[in-house]
Motif scaffolding. Structure first.
Motif, mmCIF file in Angstrom:
data_model
loop_
_atom_site.group_PDB
_atom_site.id
_atom_site.type_symbol
_atom_site.label_atom_id
_atom_site.label_comp_id
_atom_site.label_asym_id
_atom_site.label_seq_id
_atom_site.Cartn_x
_atom_site.Cartn_y
_atom_site.Cartn_z
ATOM 1 N N VAL A 51 0.839 -1.190 0.000
ATOM 2 C CA VAL A 51 0.000 0.000 0.000
ATOM 3 C C VAL A 51 0.875 1.241 0.000
ATOM 4 O O VAL A 51 1.794 1.372 0.813
ATOM 5 N N GLY A 52 0.578 2.144 -0.927
ATOM 6 C CA GLY A 52 1.243 3.433 -0.974
ATOM 7 C C GLY A 52 0.291 4.523 -0.534
ATOM 8 O O GLY A 52 -0.921 4.318 -0.487
ATOM 9 N N LYS A 53 0.842 5.691 -0.195
ATOM 10 C CA LYS A 53 0.012 6.800 0.258
ATOM 11 C C LYS A 53 0.321 8.020 -0.599
ATOM 12 O O LYS A 53 1.482 8.334 -0.871
ATOM 13 N N ILE A 54 -0.734 8.698 -1.048
ATOM 14 C CA ILE A 54 -0.566 9.899 -1.870
ATOM 15 C C ILE A 54 -0.120 11.044 -0.960
ATOM 16 O O ILE A 54 -0.784 11.359 0.024
ATOM 17 N N VAL A 55 1.038 11.662 -1.316
ATOM 18 C CA VAL A 55 1.580 12.740 -0.501
ATOM 19 C C VAL A 55 1.491 14.105 -1.186
ATOM 20 O O VAL A 55 1.563 15.131 -0.516
ATOM 21 N N ARG A 56 1.323 14.125 -2.509
ATOM 22 C CA ARG A 56 1.155 15.375 -3.249
ATOM 23 C C ARG A 56 0.193 15.139 -4.409
ATOM 24 O O ARG A 56 0.201 14.077 -5.028
ATOM 25 N N VAL A 57 -0.615 16.159 -4.707
ATOM 26 C CA VAL A 57 -1.559 16.078 -5.822
ATOM 27 C C VAL A 57 -1.459 17.355 -6.635
ATOM 28 O O VAL A 57 -1.476 18.454 -6.085
ATOM 29 N N ASN A 58 -1.341 17.221 -7.959
ATOM 30 C CA ASN A 58 -1.412 18.356 -8.872
ATOM 31 C C ASN A 58 -2.615 18.106 -9.771
ATOM 32 O O ASN A 58 -2.544 17.325 -10.723
ATOM 33 N N THR A 59 -3.740 18.761 -9.449
ATOM 34 C CA THR A 59 -4.979 18.518 -10.191
ATOM 35 C C THR A 59 -4.936 19.116 -11.589
ATOM 36 O O THR A 59 -5.556 18.584 -12.509
ATOM 37 N N ASN A 60 -4.197 20.215 -11.784
ATOM 38 C CA ASN A 60 -4.110 20.833 -13.117
ATOM 39 C C ASN A 60 -3.362 19.931 -14.099
ATOM 40 O O ASN A 60 -3.805 19.728 -15.226
ATOM 41 N N ALA A 61 -2.236 19.394 -13.692
ATOM 42 C CA ALA A 61 -1.442 18.524 -14.562
ATOM 43 C C ALA A 61 -1.862 17.064 -14.433
ATOM 44 O O ALA A 61 -1.349 16.208 -15.147
ATOM 45 N N ARG A 62 -2.781 16.752 -13.512
ATOM 46 C CA ARG A 62 -3.341 15.410 -13.288
ATOM 47 C C ARG A 62 -2.249 14.373 -12.982
ATOM 48 O O ARG A 62 -2.160 13.333 -13.618
ATOM 49 N N PHE A 63 -1.416 14.680 -11.973
ATOM 50 C CA PHE A 63 -0.461 13.688 -11.496
ATOM 51 C C PHE A 63 -0.385 13.755 -9.977
ATOM 52 O O PHE A 63 -0.801 14.736 -9.360
ATOM 53 N N VAL A 64 0.136 12.664 -9.390
ATOM 54 C CA VAL A 64 0.292 12.568 -7.943
ATOM 55 C C VAL A 64 1.683 12.054 -7.611
ATOM 56 O O VAL A 64 2.335 11.433 -8.452
ATOM 57 N N PRO A 97 9.214 10.228 -12.563
ATOM 58 C CA PRO A 97 10.436 9.670 -12.010
ATOM 59 C C PRO A 97 10.267 9.223 -10.559
ATOM 60 O O PRO A 97 9.294 9.541 -9.906
ATOM 61 N N GLN A 98 11.294 8.493 -10.108
ATOM 62 C CA GLN A 98 11.317 7.990 -8.745
ATOM 63 C C GLN A 98 12.436 8.685 -7.995
ATOM 64 O O GLN A 98 13.524 8.894 -8.522
ATOM 65 N N GLN A 99 12.170 9.056 -6.739
ATOM 66 C CA GLN A 99 13.201 9.615 -5.882
ATOM 67 C C GLN A 99 13.020 9.024 -4.492
ATOM 68 O O GLN A 99 11.978 9.219 -3.870
ATOM 69 N N ASP A 100 14.015 8.279 -4.041
ATOM 70 C CA ASP A 100 13.976 7.569 -2.762
ATOM 71 C C ASP A 100 12.749 6.657 -2.712
ATOM 72 O O ASP A 100 12.634 5.764 -3.525
ATOM 73 N N ASP A 101 11.837 6.898 -1.771
ATOM 74 C CA ASP A 101 10.657 6.039 -1.665
ATOM 75 C C ASP A 101 9.400 6.716 -2.221
ATOM 76 O O ASP A 101 8.283 6.320 -1.925
ATOM 77 N N ASN A 102 9.579 7.729 -3.052
ATOM 78 C CA ASN A 102 8.475 8.426 -3.720
ATOM 79 C C ASN A 102 8.527 8.175 -5.219
ATOM 80 O O ASN A 102 9.618 8.050 -5.797
ATOM 81 N N ILE A 103 7.358 8.128 -5.845
ATOM 82 C CA ILE A 103 7.290 7.957 -7.288
ATOM 83 C C ILE A 103 6.079 8.734 -7.810
ATOM 84 O O ILE A 103 5.098 8.929 -7.100
ATOM 85 N N VAL A 104 6.156 9.178 -9.066
ATOM 86 C CA VAL A 104 5.097 9.969 -9.688
ATOM 87 C C VAL A 104 4.192 9.050 -10.504
ATOM 88 O O VAL A 104 4.659 8.112 -11.144
ATOM 89 N N ALA A 105 2.891 9.359 -10.471
ATOM 90 C CA ALA A 105 1.906 8.603 -11.247
ATOM 91 C C ALA A 105 0.895 9.570 -11.855
ATOM 92 O O ALA A 105 0.552 10.591 -11.248
ATOM 93 N N GLY A 115 -3.404 11.741 1.163
ATOM 94 C CA GLY A 115 -3.772 10.794 2.201
ATOM 95 C C GLY A 115 -4.485 9.557 1.679
ATOM 96 O O GLY A 115 -4.648 8.577 2.416
ATOM 97 N N ASP A 116 -4.928 9.565 0.417
ATOM 98 C CA ASP A 116 -5.584 8.373 -0.155
ATOM 99 C C ASP A 116 -4.584 7.244 -0.297
ATOM 100 O O ASP A 116 -3.371 7.469 -0.440
ATOM 101 N N GLU A 117 -5.083 5.998 -0.255
ATOM 102 C CA GLU A 117 -4.219 4.821 -0.394
ATOM 103 C C GLU A 117 -4.195 4.357 -1.850
ATOM 104 O O GLU A 117 -5.190 4.439 -2.551
ATOM 105 N N VAL A 118 -3.045 3.826 -2.263
ATOM 106 C CA VAL A 118 -2.869 3.303 -3.607
ATOM 107 C C VAL A 118 -2.505 1.832 -3.474
ATOM 108 O O VAL A 118 -1.548 1.483 -2.775
ATOM 109 N N ARG A 119 -3.303 0.959 -4.130
ATOM 110 C CA ARG A 119 -3.078 -0.501 -4.082
ATOM 111 C C ARG A 119 -3.214 -1.089 -5.470
ATOM 112 O O ARG A 119 -3.824 -0.499 -6.358
ATOM 113 N N ALA A 120 -2.686 -2.299 -5.624
ATOM 114 C CA ALA A 120 -2.832 -3.020 -6.897
ATOM 115 C C ALA A 120 -4.296 -3.351 -7.118
ATOM 116 O O ALA A 120 -5.044 -3.569 -6.175
#
Length: 121
Positions: A51-64, A97-105, A115-120
């Protein structure tokens, strides 16, 4: 004669006490409560997915930006589900890209928030 009367009375008593097979109950209100087992054990199965946790959201560019436990970041182009309080609200696709334990989606569907959870799936 006394013996015969006593014997017949005993047989009549035993025949009256014989049990009859129970008929199934059809009314749900008349059904007896289920029997509880004495030492019934609860089985808890841990979730196998990471389980991953969303730590940043950019609604204009539609990425987290998603934070994962160390060493468990999913691969590129993997589609994952986003859950808010246990309810699926959207989908994302890992792009990097990925940096340490963070990744962009990229946000594929839904409105996600920090704060939302990300799962397979």
């Amino acid at each position: 004669m006394r013996l015969l009367v006593s014997l017949l009375a005993g047989i009549a008593l035993l025949a009256g006490c014989a049990s009859h097979p129970k008929l199934p109950l059809t009314d749900a209100a008349n059904q007896p409560p289920p029997k509880k087992k004495k030492h019934e054990k609860l089985i808890v199965t841990p979730e196998a997915g990471i389980v991953g946790k969303i730590v940043r959201v950019n609604t204009n560019a539609r990425f987290v930006v998603i934070n994962y436990p160390v060493g468990s970041i999913p691969g590129m182009d993997q589609h994952l589900a986003v859950y808010h309080q246990g309810v699926k609200i959207g989908d994302v696709r890992i792009t990097g890209p990925q940096q340490d334990d963070n990744i962009v989606a990229d946000i594929v569907t839904g409105e996600v928030q920090i704060g939302d959870e990300v799962r397979a799936n």
